[in-house]
Each structure stands twice: as C-alpha cells, then as structure tokens.
Design an enzyme around this catalytic site. Structure first.
Site, PDB file in Angstrom:
ATOM      1  N   TYR A   1       0.834  -1.205   0.000  1.00  0.00           N
ATOM      2  CA  TYR A   1       0.000   0.000   0.000  1.00  0.00           C
ATOM      3  C   TYR A   1       0.870   1.259   0.000  1.00  0.00           C
ATOM      4  CZ  TYR A   1      -4.344   2.526   0.744  1.00  0.00           C
ATOM      5  OH  TYR A   1      -5.438   3.344   0.589  1.00  0.00           O
TER       6      TYR A   1
ATOM      7  N   TYR B   1      -5.008   5.404  -8.101  1.00  0.00           N
ATOM      8  CA  TYR B   1      -5.359   5.175  -6.702  1.00  0.00           C
ATOM      9  C   TYR B   1      -6.776   4.656  -6.628  1.00  0.00           C
ATOM     10  CZ  TYR B   1      -6.032   6.136  -1.734  1.00  0.00           C
ATOM     11  OH  TYR B   1      -6.286   6.031  -0.394  1.00  0.00           O
TER      12      TYR B   1
END
Lengths: 393, 144
Positions: free
Chosen positions: A293, A343
């Site tokens: 992440y 994203y």
C-alpha cells in the site's frame, strides 16, 4: 517461519480454499464523467468477463468505502441482481481494502455464497478528493484535536510519521525518491497507468513541497476509476477461463490512532505479519512479488520492515539498494502503485498481484512469480489493517 | 480564525471548556489511576467508567513535525508548521498543535503548551520550546 501463539487451528482450514478467478478495471482518469455507480458496474462486469462468467453467476457483492461511492445495495439492483445471498459494505479506506477480499474468501469457503465480486469505485479526483483539499473534514471524534491547527489531510499525517522515521533511523529523501523513481519506471510498462513518463531522482527532489518532508512525488495520485476482483471457491475457479490464484492467507489487524501511538515508526503490520505468514505456511523469504500500500512513499518503506523483508529502520537503505526494483530481491508495486498507476484504494494492488501470479502482466511480468503479498494501509490513523498472501494454483 | 472550529461532543465538551480557562486537564481513572486523553467514558486499562479531571503540567516532547505548503484548510495559505507532541504526563498519548517557536523544532525537544485565545468561545493549544518565555495572557494572537 515465525511461530504464532494462540492462532486458531481452524484458520489453517481456510488456506487455499478460495480463489480469485478474474479481475476488472475501468480506465483510470482524472475525470470519469460518470457516477461511481456506473464505474462500479463497469468494473464488476469487466471482472466477470475476465473470469468467463456473467452477472447471473454472481451471488455476492462487497466493497469498502467512506461514504463516497456506490454500495452493493445500489450495484446489485443496477445489474438486475435482486437477491444476493451475501453482501458486505465495509466502512473504511485503504486500511480495510484487503479485509474485504478476505471476508469474501471466508464467505465462499463457508458456503454463504459461491461467487462474489469485490470492487472499489471512486471519483477520487473529480468529486471526493482523498487528499483532503476541497472537501470537508472527515467526521471522527479525534478530528477536533487536529483540524483546528490545519492538520486534516493524509499527506500531512503520513509526512508526520515519515519525519519520525527519518529522525529515528536516518531515512532520507533520496531513499523515498528512489522508490518513486522505481515505481514510475514500472508504470512506464503498464498501459493502464496514469503516469508513465519516466522520472529521475533530480525530478523527485525538485518536485514542490506538499507537506515537508513530503514532496509532490511522495504522494499518490488522486484517481477516478474502479477495480474489481472475482472471488470464488478454489474448486470452481479451476473450471473457469483463467489460471486460478489461491487466497493462501487473509489477516486482519489493529493499529494506532492519531492520539495514541506508542511508536510512530512501527505499524500494526508488524503484529499482523506473523499471523499472515503462519496462515499461509510461508515466510517473507517465500514472497516473489509484493504490492504494498503506497498512499505515500514512506508507507512502503515502513511495511518492508514490518512485513519482515529487512530489519527495523533499514527500509530506506533496502530500497536504495535496488531490492524493490523488478530485478531486485523483492519486486514491489510492479504496476506503478498508487504513486503512478492510479489510486483505487487497494483493489488495484490485489488485481496486479493476480496478474503477476497468472503470468499475464506483460512487459512488467516478474518471471516465475508463484507467491505474492498484497497489503492495505498498515494501520495508521484508523486502527485497522489487513493483508493477503496469494499463490498461483 | 481557526482553520476549522472544533466540534466538541458529549465526551469532550467539558475538556474544551477547561482549555478555554487555560487549563490542560486529562481524565484520571478513579479505579486504577491511569491518566487518559482524549476524553472517553471508559478507562482502557481497567475498563471502568469512574473518572475525575486531573490538571497536568502542559508539557511534552517533540516527536515529529511537518510544514504544510498546500492550503489544506480554509484561511491557511502560507507554509505553516504542525508539531506532534508526546505528552509527558500521559504515556502513549500524542497531541498536535501549531509551532510557536522562533526556529524550527528539534527531535525530542521539551516543549510547553501555549494557550491561544481565538475568540470568546474558543481557545486552542499550541506549542513552544520549553526554554522560551511564555507570552503573558492576552499576548498570544491567533494567526491560524
């Protein structure tokens, strides 16, 4: 392999019982021009198509969101699915992205549903900007102790943790920059990526301040788009079009809040990792590719430490050594990550891991990738984190 | 004006009222004595509800800081520093505020609270080096 006291033995029964049978994307853009409901439907249909399935095969839908997107109760009816046998509308951002797929895997393993699509759909550039500018303050009881000081947005919050790591361990801007440059080079090989023009370390260092110590190129993109994955039983996945990718482990964890954090340089991933590895019967040395992440450069560096790829404090030198490059010991964020692909709040990391394990990642394929780690936000800010270990069947 | 006005809730309203009186108070568990912040009904150490306010020395140490260059909040345009402070009196607790030092903060530096009256209803807590002379009441002009 680390030993884990008190791990329920039944967790091991869950290993490799569920599989990811398809992935789907909408294009990643800065302005989709359509609703999140439309994006969600498109990604769900694309994932089913990839798996060789139709909406009539679907009996579960799951997503995570922060009040910014279409829930399963909208997407199901919009696709003519009046009676889903299982659905999940998980509150949360990037820290729960992998928990959603983990819960879907449990649901199909337990027989609550046979085929579930997990999706995330966002207009995170044109409508609801995660970066914090142009929208109100997130509603949490803890906000009142920060927002009055102009401290409201993720780039500020992660910059604060990054500085703590720099102060404690000597982590440098050049090490953050090396990560950004490496991921951009990966994105150059990814037709889906929003940012494909190569950058240099000098470009990184010259990019404008957002919140010191973060520059623009430390920060992920804000993207309109959706991504979805099809979760079904391992047995069923074997009869479908794509090579199955097994869910070998799914783990949930806690984390820290803004106001209570004993050590800002250690994340909840450090506590989660032993459970995750034990569940899969694997260790960090078995991971061929990692999609970590990367809301910001720093979050990758701290996870490299907390998932056991290098000792605490050495995440920066590990990146600077080239270890996370495609030809390094641990290729990381092979799609370019949030920094350069787009994203979509975690789901595009899972989808990229699936592509790598199926061997269809094109120019960015890691040769012979058999096992992948994919992770969510490692537990800062909202006390929650989650991660998956996926394995080529 | 404050970037955003805090929105006190049923757990925190009395805390903000004490800040307005320039008092830095935290909760002290009546059962086990553990200090806690932010205000909550339950002690996380012994899981009981009884507590009393306990005024603490408004002191801590710099854990980290940032300088924001974007307009993350209404009315804030110039680069502005925000510090993360580890409270001395409450282990494990971090608080935030704007920096009132004449120079950048330093890692681990001891700091003390500066009560900044924004208006009749609202006072905020900023931070300055412990070695600096605190401004007299009324001299702390809000510029956040």
């Amino acid at each position: 392999m680390p030993t884990v006291p008190n791990m329920p033995k039944r967790l091991l029964e869950f290993r490799d019982r569920a599989a990811i049978a398809g992935v789907g994307y909408t294009p990643f853009t800065k302005d989709s021009g359509v609703s999140t409901l439309t994006l969600a439907c498109r990604a769900v249909l694309a994932a089913l198509e990839d798996a060789g399935l139709t909406p009539d095969d679907l009996d579960g839908l799951a997503t995570h969101r922060v009040g910014d997107s279409a829930p399963p109760t909208l997407v199901g009816p919009a696709l003519g699915l009046a009676d889903l046998s299982w659905h999940l509308d998980q509150f949360g951002g990037g820290s729960v992205s992998h928990a959603v797929v983990g819960q879907a895997a449990l649901a199909v393993a337990a027989g609550l549903a046979e085929t579930v699509v997990c999706y995330r759909a966002v207009n995170a550039r044109s409508e609801f900007r995660m970066g914090g500018t142009g929208r109100g303050v997130p509603v949490s009881p803890e906000t009142q102790y920060q927002a009055p000081y102009g401290y409201v947005a993720p780039p500020q919050q992660f910059a604060m943790y990054a500085r703590a790591h720099m102060l404690r361990y000597g982590t440098t801007a050049e090490q953050f920059g090396t990560l950004a440059v490496t991921q951009r080079a990966n994105a150059a090989k990814n037709p889906r990526a929003l940012m494909r023009a190569p950058i240099t370390l000098d470009d990184y260092l010259a990019s404008r301040w957002i919140a010191e110590p973060f520059r623009l190129l430390d920060c992920c993109l804000e993207t309109d788009g959706a991504c979805a994955v099809v979760v079904t039983t391992a047995e069923r996945a074997r009869s479908l079009r794509r090579h199955p990718v097994l869910v070998s482990a799914a783990a949930w964890g806690g984390g820290t809040s803004h106001l209570s954090c004993p050590d800002p340089t250690v994340t909840a991933a450090a506590a989660l990792a032993p459970r995750l590895y034990a569940q899969a019967g694997l260790g960090p040395q078995d991971i061929d590719v990692a999609e970590l992440y990367d809301c910001f450069t720093y979050s990758v560096i701290v996870q490299l430490e907390d998932y056991g790829f290098c000792p605490k404090g050495e995440g920066g030198p590990y990146v600077a050594s080239g270890a996370t490059a495609p030809d390094g010991a641990l290729p990381v964020n092979t799609h370019g990550g949030f920094l350069s692909e787009g994203y979509v709040h975690g789901v595009n990391h899972i989808a990229e891991a699936v592509s790598q394990l199926r061997g269809d990642a094109g120019d960015r394929q890691v040769p012979g990738a058999e096992v992948a780690l994919s992770t969510s936000q490692p537990g800062y800010i909202l006390p929650a984190t989650s991660a998956l270990i996926l394995r080529r069947a | 004006m404050a970037a955003y006005r805090p929105e006190p809730d049923r757990d925190s309203r009395a805390w903000w009222e004490r800040v307005a009186r320039r008092e830095f108070a935290v909760q002290e568990c009546e059962s086990c004595g553990t200090l806690r912040f932010p205000p909550r009904a339950f002690c996380a150490a012994c899981r009981t509800e009884g507590w009393r306010w306990r005024e603490i020395a408004p002191e801590g140490a710099i854990e980290s800081w940032i300088v924001s260059h974007r307009s993350f909040a209404p009315g804030r345009h110039d680069p502005y520093p925000v510090v993360m402070v580890r409270l001395t009196a409450v282990p494990g607790c971090l608080v935030y505020g704007n920096w009132r030092g004449e120079r950048p903060p330093e890692a681990g530096e001891p700091v003390r609270a500066v009560f900044t009256q924004v208006d009749a209803e609202l006072t905020l807590i900023d931070w300055m080096p412990e070695s600096s002379t605190p401004a007299r009441s009324g001299e702390n002009q809000a510029n956040c």
